[in-house]
Write a protein that holds these residues in place. Structure first.
Motif, PDB file in Angstrom:
ATOM      1  N   PRO A   1       0.837  -1.196   0.000  1.00 33.48           N
ATOM      2  CA  PRO A   1       0.000   0.000   0.000  1.00 33.48           C
ATOM      3  C   PRO A   1       0.877   1.253   0.000  1.00 33.48           C
ATOM      4  CG  PRO A   1       0.010  -1.033   2.173  1.00 33.48           C
ATOM      5  CD  PRO A   1       0.764  -1.949   1.258  1.00 33.48           C
TER       6      PRO A   1
ATOM      7  N   SER B   1      -6.292   1.787  -6.047  1.00 31.23           N
ATOM      8  CA  SER B   1      -6.870   0.444  -6.078  1.00 31.23           C
ATOM      9  C   SER B   1      -8.372   0.528  -6.110  1.00 31.23           C
ATOM     10  CB  SER B   1      -6.509  -0.341  -4.813  1.00 31.23           C
ATOM     11  OG  SER B   1      -5.159  -0.679  -4.818  1.00 31.23           O
ATOM     12  N   LEU B   2      -8.984  -0.412  -6.792  1.00 34.39           N
ATOM     13  CA  LEU B   2     -10.427  -0.529  -6.653  1.00 34.39           C
ATOM     14  C   LEU B   2     -10.765  -1.979  -6.400  1.00 34.39           C
ATOM     15  CD1 LEU B   2     -12.006  -1.890  -9.282  1.00 34.39           C
ATOM     16  CD2 LEU B   2     -11.703   0.352 -10.250  1.00 34.39           C
ATOM     17  N   ILE B   3     -11.887  -2.190  -5.712  1.00 31.90           N
ATOM     18  CA  ILE B   3     -12.387  -3.542  -5.556  1.00 31.90           C
ATOM     19  C   ILE B   3     -13.713  -3.627  -6.285  1.00 31.90           C
ATOM     20  CG2 ILE B   3     -11.252  -4.278  -3.428  1.00 31.90           C
ATOM     21  CD1 ILE B   3     -13.650  -3.261  -1.892  1.00 31.90           C
TER      22      ILE B   3
ATOM     23  N   LEU C   1     -15.105 -14.859  -2.100  1.00 32.53           N
ATOM     24  CA  LEU C   1     -15.589 -14.343  -0.823  1.00 32.53           C
ATOM     25  C   LEU C   1     -16.047 -15.483   0.082  1.00 32.53           C
ATOM     26  CD1 LEU C   1     -17.745 -11.167  -1.329  1.00 32.53           C
ATOM     27  CD2 LEU C   1     -15.653 -11.433  -0.048  1.00 32.53           C
ATOM     28  N   VAL C   2     -16.550 -16.542  -0.515  1.00 38.00           N
ATOM     29  CA  VAL C   2     -17.147 -17.585   0.309  1.00 38.00           C
ATOM     30  C   VAL C   2     -16.258 -18.817   0.458  1.00 38.00           C
ATOM     31  CG1 VAL C   2     -19.555 -16.895   0.077  1.00 38.00           C
ATOM     32  CG2 VAL C   2     -18.530 -18.299  -1.687  1.00 38.00           C
TER      33      VAL C   2
ATOM     34  N   MET D   1      -5.778   4.761   7.733  1.00 37.06           N
ATOM     35  CA  MET D   1      -4.481   4.137   7.450  1.00 37.06           C
ATOM     36  C   MET D   1      -4.697   2.906   6.579  1.00 37.06           C
ATOM     37  SD  MET D   1      -2.428   6.139   8.892  1.00 37.06           S
ATOM     38  CE  MET D   1      -0.894   5.210   8.735  1.00 37.06           C
ATOM     39  N   PRO D   2      -3.802   2.680   5.613  1.00 34.54           N
ATOM     40  CA  PRO D   2      -3.916   1.435   4.839  1.00 34.54           C
ATOM     41  C   PRO D   2      -3.665   0.237   5.749  1.00 34.54           C
ATOM     42  CG  PRO D   2      -1.869   2.578   4.312  1.00 34.54           C
ATOM     43  CD  PRO D   2      -2.637   3.488   5.229  1.00 34.54           C
ATOM     44  N   PRO D   3      -4.265  -0.917   5.470  1.00 34.67           N
ATOM     45  CA  PRO D   3      -4.061  -2.093   6.322  1.00 34.67           C
ATOM     46  C   PRO D   3      -2.644  -2.644   6.127  1.00 34.67           C
ATOM     47  CG  PRO D   3      -5.365  -2.685   4.397  1.00 34.67           C
ATOM     48  CD  PRO D   3      -5.119  -1.212   4.310  1.00 34.67           C
TER      49      PRO D   3
ATOM     50  N   PRO E   1       0.264  -5.273   5.140  1.00 35.50           N
ATOM     51  CA  PRO E   1       0.217  -6.170   3.969  1.00 35.50           C
ATOM     52  C   PRO E   1      -0.198  -7.611   4.299  1.00 35.50           C
ATOM     53  CG  PRO E   1       2.460  -5.346   4.362  1.00 35.50           C
ATOM     54  CD  PRO E   1       1.571  -4.620   5.288  1.00 35.50           C
ATOM     55  N   ASN E   2       0.252  -8.173   5.427  1.00 34.04           N
ATOM     56  CA  ASN E   2      -0.094  -9.578   5.675  1.00 34.04           C
ATOM     57  C   ASN E   2      -0.927  -9.733   6.935  1.00 34.04           C
ATOM     58  OD1 ASN E   2       1.225 -10.899   3.414  1.00 34.04           O
ATOM     59  ND2 ASN E   2       3.094 -10.064   4.315  1.00 34.04           N
TER      60      ASN E   2
ATOM     61  N   ARG F   1      -6.069 -13.296   9.747  1.00 32.47           N
ATOM     62  CA  ARG F   1      -7.531 -13.481   9.622  1.00 32.47           C
ATOM     63  C   ARG F   1      -8.276 -12.960  10.839  1.00 32.47           C
ATOM     64  NH1 ARG F   1     -10.694 -16.003   6.279  1.00 32.47           N
ATOM     65  NH2 ARG F   1     -12.271 -16.779   7.726  1.00 32.47           N
TER      66      ARG F   1
ATOM     67  N   SER G   1     -11.331  -2.646   3.307  1.00 29.92           N
ATOM     68  CA  SER G   1     -11.426  -2.611   1.842  1.00 29.92           C
ATOM     69  C   SER G   1     -11.676  -1.186   1.352  1.00 29.92           C
ATOM     70  CB  SER G   1     -12.580  -3.490   1.362  1.00 29.92           C
ATOM     71  OG  SER G   1     -12.452  -4.799   1.860  1.00 29.92           O
ATOM     72  N   SER G   2     -11.162  -0.893   0.164  1.00 31.11           N
ATOM     73  CA  SER G   2     -11.399   0.427  -0.433  1.00 31.11           C
ATOM     74  C   SER G   2     -11.778   0.276  -1.881  1.00 31.11           C
ATOM     75  CB  SER G   2     -10.129   1.274  -0.407  1.00 31.11           C
ATOM     76  OG  SER G   2      -9.839   1.691   0.884  1.00 31.11           O
ATOM     77  N   LEU G   3     -12.629   1.159  -2.354  1.00 28.87           N
ATOM     78  CA  LEU G   3     -12.830   1.225  -3.795  1.00 28.87           C
ATOM     79  C   LEU G   3     -12.729   2.662  -4.235  1.00 28.87           C
ATOM     80  CD1 LEU G   3     -15.809   2.411  -4.772  1.00 28.87           C
ATOM     81  CD2 LEU G   3     -16.575   0.156  -4.171  1.00 28.87           C
TER      82      LEU G   3
ATOM     83  N   ILE H   1     -18.479  -5.969   1.222  1.00 26.06           N
ATOM     84  CA  ILE H   1     -17.248  -6.718   0.948  1.00 26.06           C
ATOM     85  C   ILE H   1     -16.456  -6.920   2.238  1.00 26.06           C
ATOM     86  CG2 ILE H   1     -15.020  -6.559  -0.249  1.00 26.06           C
ATOM     87  CD1 ILE H   1     -16.595  -5.392  -2.656  1.00 26.06           C
TER      88      ILE H   1
ATOM     89  N   ALA I   1     -18.261  -9.692   4.157  1.00 22.98           N
ATOM     90  CA  ALA I   1     -18.072 -11.012   3.539  1.00 22.98           C
ATOM     91  C   ALA I   1     -16.647 -11.512   3.750  1.00 22.98           C
ATOM     92  CB  ALA I   1     -18.395 -10.945   2.052  1.00 22.98           C
ATOM     93  N   ARG I   2     -15.667 -10.584   3.720  1.00 23.95           N
ATOM     94  CA  ARG I   2     -14.277 -10.995   3.953  1.00 23.95           C
ATOM     95  C   ARG I   2     -14.082 -11.471   5.386  1.00 23.95           C
ATOM     96  NH1 ARG I   2     -10.872  -6.388   0.593  1.00 23.95           N
ATOM     97  NH2 ARG I   2     -10.572  -7.694  -1.260  1.00 23.95           N
TER      98      ARG I   2
ATOM     99  N   ASN J   1     -16.917 -14.841   5.392  1.00 21.57           N
ATOM    100  CA  ASN J   1     -16.964 -15.794   4.274  1.00 21.57           C
ATOM    101  C   ASN J   1     -18.297 -16.496   4.124  1.00 21.57           C
ATOM    102  OD1 ASN J   1     -13.714 -16.321   5.251  1.00 21.57           O
ATOM    103  ND2 ASN J   1     -14.199 -15.649   3.196  1.00 21.57           N
TER     104      ASN J   1
END
Lengths: 321, 321, 321
Positions: free
Chosen positions: A154, A170-172, A256-257, B153-155, B157-158, B161, B169-171, B201, B204-205, B208
Motif C-alpha cells: 500500500p 486500487s479498486l475492488i 468471498l465464500v 491508514m492502509p491495512p 500487507p499480511n 484473519r 477494503s477500499s474502492l 465486501i 463477507a471478507r 466468508n
C-alpha cells in the motif's frame, strides 16, 4: 457511445473499447468452435497482443467492431478485430483501434477441458505460414511470462506529489452476473475495462489533466475469475517520458465464500496514457519522483519498453515511406 | 429486481434499496420546493435517519417505493419513504424498509444559495409538533456530528484473519454523468450505494458467508461531490457482536483536474451487517481480533451504539405488547 | 431520465420509453395471471399495437408509467399503458405515449405451456364488447402477418449518399442475464430498445441531424429469444416522405453454442422517425434514392402505410372537431 462511456471531456474510455473488442472476439471465436460435434464450448480469452489506440472516440459517435478468425492451431485461435468510429452527423469515419486476441475453447460441461478447434481455410499458404509464426511467437512469450507474484505494497499515507505512492490507486469490484459468460467466469473484456479505469485514475492523479489510453501491452490471462469473487485492481506508475506515462496494473482475485482458495494474481499488464489539452493536443507530463531501488528498477524496465516500442514505431514509419 | 441488483444468493443489495429510497425522496422534495415563484431548485440530501432493513428483497420481486413530505421547516424538509416488496407470482407483499430523509433546496442558478421551502399542510397540530421535534433533534445531532477527519491508514500487507486490517477494503469510483443530478453533483443515493457495496465486501471478507445489510446509522452529508471527482470509499470493522458486524464507511472525494482543492471527507456512516445461512437464517459471526488502542476505542464506541439500539428495540417491543 | 437515456441533444430515446412500457405491462400482466391456483406463470409479450410518440421527453424529467388490464380472453390479455412526463422544476406534465400490449401467460415449469387467464371485471357491457373487437382484430392481423423471412442483404461497400444501402445498419448483441426474465428469455422491452437504437442510427445517417422516434407500427413477437443467444438487429430505410422516414427493423437470433438450431427471425417492425432542428421543430428530410425493384416495392408499401395512417389521423382530427 453514451455519456457514461466517456470522461468529462467527452473522450470514450479505452476500457470501453477494449470490452467491445473482446465481446466481438468472444462471439466470433465461440461461434467457430461450435461448428463441430462434441461438447458445446465457449472461447475463453487467454491473450491480447499489444494494441495501440489510433484515434480518440467521442460521445455520440457510432462504433463499428468487426472480427475475423485469422489463425487456428489445434487448441487455440487468433481473432483480429478492427474498430471504426463514425460521426453520423458529418459522415466521417476513422480507424480507432486494431487488435489481435487469442482464445482457447473450454467445454461448457467441464470448464477445465480444452476442446479442439475446427480448422479454418486460408486464402494462401503465405497467410497460413504468417499465422503460424504469430502463434509460435505468442506461445513462447506466454511460456516466458510468468504471473508477477510480487505483493503490491500500500502507498505511504502522506505521499508527496508526483511520487509513485501519490497516484497509486486500487479498486475492488464484486463480480456480478453481467460481468460473466455463460459458464460464470468473468469476461476478459470486463477485466480489461476495470484495468483501464484504474490506470486512468492513476494517470489523472499524476498530471491533473484530461488523459487518454494510448496503448496497452500484451496481456496474458493467467487464471480465470469466477462469479462471486472480489477483484482487487491496483495501478501504479512505473515510468514517465516527456509525453507519456506507463502504468502497471495488477489484478488479484479472491473468492468471498471459499476462503481456503486464497487470493491469486489473475492478470497483469502495462497501460500507456497520454495527457491532452482542451483541443486534444498532447501535453508534457510532470516527471516522476522515484523513491527506492524497487521503483528505480521498475522505471528502468519501463524505459526499456518505451524505447523499444518507439524504435519499432519509427521502423514502421520508415517502411511506409 | 434484476440479477445485477443482488448477490449470488439472490438477496438484493441494501445499497440498491437505499438508492431507490433517495431517488424517490429527491423527486418528491424537488417537486414540492418548485411549487413557488423564484429560482428553480433541486432538493439536495443532507441527512438520512437511522434505517433498518426489515425483510430481505429477492431477484424477480417488484419493489414499490412511496414517499411523502412529513415536515417542512423554513429551509429544509423531511421526506418519509416506505419500500414494499411484492412477489408477483404469489401475490405476497412485505415491508422491506422505512426511512426518513432531510433535504435542503439549492438554487439551480447558484448551488450555494439555499432557497425557502413552501409550507405544507398538517393533518393535526400534534402531527406538526412531532415533526418540529424531529427537526430540532436532527438539527442538534447534525451540529454535534462533525465530519470525522481522521485519516484512514492502509491495512498492513499480511494481516491475520479476523483482524480489522484483514477485511478493510477500499474502492475508487470516477463520478460519471449518470451518477449526478441536474446540477452535476452526485446523488446522495449513489454515494450510499457505493458505501453499502464496500461495507458488504468487508463483512463477507470477515465471515466468508452470505451477508446482508441489517441497518444503517444516521448519515450526514457534510459536503457535496461534483462530477469528475474521484471518490474513495473505505470500510473497516469497528465492532462485532455474536450475530452482527458494525462497519465504519468513510467517503473521501478529490477533483482530478482541480488539484488545488485537495481531498476532503464528504460522508461517513456506520453500516450493520448480519451473516445468513442457505435458508436465510442468521449465523454466528467470528469474533474480531482487536489490535492497538485506536481499534479498541472504536470497538468500545461501536459496542455502546450496539447496546443502545438493542435497548431501544426492546423498549419498542415492550410498548407494542 | 438520465444522460445515458438520451441522445446528445437531450431527447430521451424512444426505445427507453418502449422498454419502460413493456416492463409495466409485464408486471401488471404477470401479477394478474398469478391470481389463480395452478402453475406460477409469466406474462410473455406477443404483440404491441401501433403506438405514437406524442411529445418528446427530456433528461431530468420524471416519467410516470401506469398500466391497466383492459381485456382478457381465455389465453391472452390486453394491457393499456400511459406514459406521462413531468418536469418537476416547472410542475408541467404532458402525455408522452399511450400503448396497448398483448400478453400470453407461460408456465414457469414449462415455458411452452400456455396457461388460462383469470377473467377480469368490466365497467360496462360496451367496454367488454369493445375489448372483444380489439382482441379479434389483433388475432386476425397476427395470423395474417407471417414472419418476414426474406434474408437481409449486406449493403454495397461504397453506397452513395441517400441510398438505402448508405444508411443500412446492423448491431449484434449477446444476450446477458440482465436482458432476461425469470425464465431466461429476453424481455420484449429489451428487444424493442435495441430495435429503436438501430432505427435511430439509420435515420441519423440519412439526414445527419437530431432525430426522434415518431411512431412504431404494430410489432408481433414471433419467437422467443433465449439467454446466450446472439441477436442481430438490422435497420434499413423503406420510405421517406417530406418530413418522416420509415425504417424496417429485422431481429434475427441464433444460439452461439447450439448451431443446429440455426438462425431465425424473431421480430420485425416499422419505425417512423422525424428530423428536428435545435428548437425541436421538424425539418425536411432528404429524399431517398431508390435502387432496384425490391427497394421500389418496399417503398411503395411504405408509402401506402404512410398514406393510410395520415388519413386515419385526419379522420380522428375531424371527429374531434
Amino acid at each position: 457511445m453514451l455519456p457514461d462511456d466517456a470522461n468529462i471531456m467527452g473522450n470514450v474510455h479505452g476500457g470501453i473499447i477494449l470490452k467491445m473488442i473482446e465481446e466481438a472476439g468472444g462471439i466470433v471465436g465461440t461461434r467457430h468452435c461450435n461448428t463441430q460435434s462434441g461438447d458445446r464450448c465457449l472461447a475463453a480469452l487467454v491473450r491480447v497482443e499489444k494494441t495501440e489506440f489510433l484515434s480518440p472516440v467521442f460521445i455520440g459517435e457510432v462504433v463499428h467492431v468487426s472480427a475475423d478468425i485469422t489463425y487456428a492451431s489445434k487448441h487455440s485461435l487468433e481473432v483480429q478485430v478492427k474498430v471504426m468510429a463514425e460521426n453520423i452527423l458529418t459522415g466521417s469515419k476513422k480507424l480507432a483501434n486494431k487488435a489481435a486476441l487469442w482464445y482457447v475453447p473450454c467445454s461448457l460441461q467441464n470448464v477445465e477441458k480444452i476442446m479442439e478447434v475446427p480448422p479454418i481455410k486460408y486464402v494462401s499458404a503465405e497467410q497460413e505460414e504468417e499465422g503460424r509464426k504469430r502463434y509460435e511467437a505468442q506461445k513462447t512469450e506466454r511460456q516466458e511470462t510468468k504471473a508477477r507474484i510480487e505483493e503490491v505494497m500500500p502507498p505511504p499515507p502522506n505521499a508527496e506529489r508526483h511520487t509513485v505512492g501519490f497516484s497509486q490507486s486500487s479498486l475492488i469490484h464484486l463480480v456480478g452476473p453481467s460481468d460473466c459468460t455463460l459458464h460464470d467466469y468473468v469476461h476478459g473484456g470486463t477485466t480489461m475495462k476495470l484495468m483501464d479505469e484504474v490506470a486512468g485514475i492513476v494517470a489523472a492523479r499524476h498530471c491533473n489533466t484530461n488523459i487518454v489510453t494510448a496503448s496497452v501491452d500484451a496481456i496474458n490471462f493467467h487464471r480465470k475469475i469466477k462469479k462471486g469473487c472480489v477483484v482487487t485492481v491496483t495501478g501504479r506508475l512505473t515510468f514517465v517520458s516527456n509525453r507519456s506515462m506507463e502504468i502497471e496494473v495488477l489484478v488479484d482475485a479472491a473468492s468471498l465464500v471459499e476462503k481456503e482458495k486464497g487470493k491469486y494474481r489473475a492478470v497483469s499488464a502495462f497501460f500507456t496514457f497520454i495527457s491532452l489539452d482542451k483541443d486534444n493536443k498532447p501535453l508534457p507530463v510532470p516527471p516522476l519522483k522515484i523513491e527506492g531501488e524497487e521503483e528505480q528498477r521498475r522505471s528502468d524496465e519501463g524505459k526499456a519498453r518505451y524505447l523499444q516500442s518507439k524504435a519499432k514505431r519509427e521502423a514502421e514509419k520508415g517502411r511506409q515511406q
